[in-house]
Scaffold this motif. Structure first.
Motif, PDB file in Angstrom:
ATOM      1  N   SER A 154       0.705  -1.250   0.064  1.00  0.00           N
ATOM      2  CA  SER A 154       0.112  -0.159  -0.053  1.00  0.00           C
ATOM      3  C   SER A 154       0.701   1.071   0.027  1.00  0.00           C
ATOM      4  O   SER A 154       0.368   2.248  -0.253  1.00  0.00           O
ATOM      5  CB  SER A 154      -0.896  -0.081   1.081  1.00  0.00           C
ATOM      6  N   ASP A 155       2.019   1.078   0.321  1.00  0.00           N
ATOM      7  CA  ASP A 155       3.152   2.300   0.143  1.00  0.00           C
ATOM      8  C   ASP A 155       3.562   2.359  -1.185  1.00  0.00           C
ATOM      9  O   ASP A 155       3.867   1.510  -1.779  1.00  0.00           O
ATOM     10  CB  ASP A 155       4.257   1.907   1.310  1.00  0.00           C
ATOM     11  N   ASP A 156       3.423   3.580  -1.447  1.00  0.00           N
ATOM     12  CA  ASP A 156       4.007   4.009  -2.925  1.00  0.00           C
ATOM     13  C   ASP A 156       5.222   3.798  -3.256  1.00  0.00           C
ATOM     14  O   ASP A 156       5.487   3.266  -4.368  1.00  0.00           O
ATOM     15  CB  ASP A 156       3.341   5.391  -3.225  1.00  0.00           C
ATOM     16  N   LEU A 157       6.210   3.907  -2.418  1.00  0.00           N
ATOM     17  CA  LEU A 157       7.363   3.890  -2.563  1.00  0.00           C
ATOM     18  C   LEU A 157       7.781   2.234  -2.797  1.00  0.00           C
ATOM     19  O   LEU A 157       8.671   1.957  -3.608  1.00  0.00           O
ATOM     20  CB  LEU A 157       8.125   4.456  -1.436  1.00  0.00           C
ATOM     21  N   ARG A 169       5.847  -0.052  -3.761  1.00  0.00           N
ATOM     22  CA  ARG A 169       5.220  -0.563  -4.870  1.00  0.00           C
ATOM     23  C   ARG A 169       6.104  -0.306  -5.967  1.00  0.00           C
ATOM     24  O   ARG A 169       6.428  -1.061  -6.952  1.00  0.00           O
ATOM     25  CB  ARG A 169       3.730   0.135  -5.163  1.00  0.00           C
ATOM     26  N   ARG A 170       6.746   1.104  -6.054  1.00  0.00           N
ATOM     27  CA  ARG A 170       7.456   1.457  -7.226  1.00  0.00           C
ATOM     28  C   ARG A 170       8.783   0.590  -7.360  1.00  0.00           C
ATOM     29  O   ARG A 170       9.447   0.044  -8.048  1.00  0.00           O
ATOM     30  CB  ARG A 170       7.664   2.767  -7.098  1.00  0.00           C
ATOM     31  N   VAL A 221      13.445   5.352  -7.053  1.00  0.00           N
ATOM     32  CA  VAL A 221      12.352   6.282  -6.672  1.00  0.00           C
ATOM     33  C   VAL A 221      12.884   7.315  -6.166  1.00  0.00           C
ATOM     34  O   VAL A 221      12.124   8.058  -5.382  1.00  0.00           O
ATOM     35  CB  VAL A 221      11.743   5.289  -5.419  1.00  0.00           C
TER      36      VAL A 221
END
Length: 234
Positions: free
Chosen positions: A15-18, A20-21, A42
């Protein structure tokens, strides 16, 4: 069905964008990735990247080890590297497009013409579905000639949305690292790969990209199609 606690934990971590990327970057890399590389992908510090990477390792989405970059022997401890792990979660990472494949097969049942067998109809329907998608994408582009370089870029964006995980291998070649029709493709690879090839060829036709070709080039663990401006497989 009771949700799998491990799968829920993996979803929470992603759920954390960093995270996921970084996870997406490591999946696309096709090789072990160092903390420095993950951090750079990132735009964060190595220390912060290490924290997020260890979270991904803790739920099985990544595995960690030690390796020497380029096989060179150096003094001191080898850098830590990360690779995709074996965990799978219900949100489907990598992305699957079973609905797309099912839609093509259902249309093939409805639209089969006299004298046409099921395989022929499926391939025809897949090409038409791809052509419609390419035409829609073309309508959103700025007017002008769609050269090979521009066509590969736009095709890659569409394929990313549909879970193919495109990777620009060279300036003339885009490899597709994920088969969005797996594991169904494993049950009848000849049929599913033919449908996939027809769908992508139809997309390029609708996009108006005659200089880019969908080439059948099966590789274990990856999509069976590559996009090439030379018209030949790698």
């Amino acid at each position: 069905m009771t949700p799998d606690p491990e799968a829920l934990e993996a979803v929470a971590v992603l759920s954390d964008d960093l995270r996921r990327r970084m996870y997406a970057f490591i999946r696309r890399a096709g090789r072990p990735v160092t903390r420095d590389e993950a951090a750079e992908s990132v735009g964060i510090s190595r220390k912060l990247a290490a924290f997020h990477l260890d979270k991904l390792v803790s739920v099985g989405l990544l595995t960690a080890g030690y390796a020497q970059p380029g096989g060179l022997r150096r003094v001191g401890r080898a850098p830590k590297v990360y690779e995709p792990g074996g965990a799978q979660v219900q949100v489907s990472i990598p992305q699957r497009e079973h609905e797309l494949l099912a839609g093509i097969l259902l249309d093939a049942l409805r639209l089969q013409e006299p004298g046409e067998n099921g395989r022929e109809t499926s391939i025809r329907v897949a090409a038409g579905r791809g052509h419609d998608l390419g035409t829609a994408e073309r309508a959103d582009l700025k007017p002008g000639r769609l050269g090979a370089e521009r066509a590969l870029t736009y095709a890659g964006r569409m394929l990313e949305r549909h879970g193919f995980e495109p990777v620009r291998a060279t300036h003339t070649l885009v490899r597709l690292e994920n088969c969005p029709f797996h594991p169904l493709a494993a049950k009848d690879p000849d049929l599913v790969c033919a449908i996939n090839h027809a769908f992508l060829a139809g997309f390029l036709s609708g996009l108006g990209a005659p200089t880019v070709h969908a080439i059948l080039a099966p590789r274990p663990g990856s999509c069976c199609v590559e996009l090439s401006t030379t018209g030949t497989a790698s």
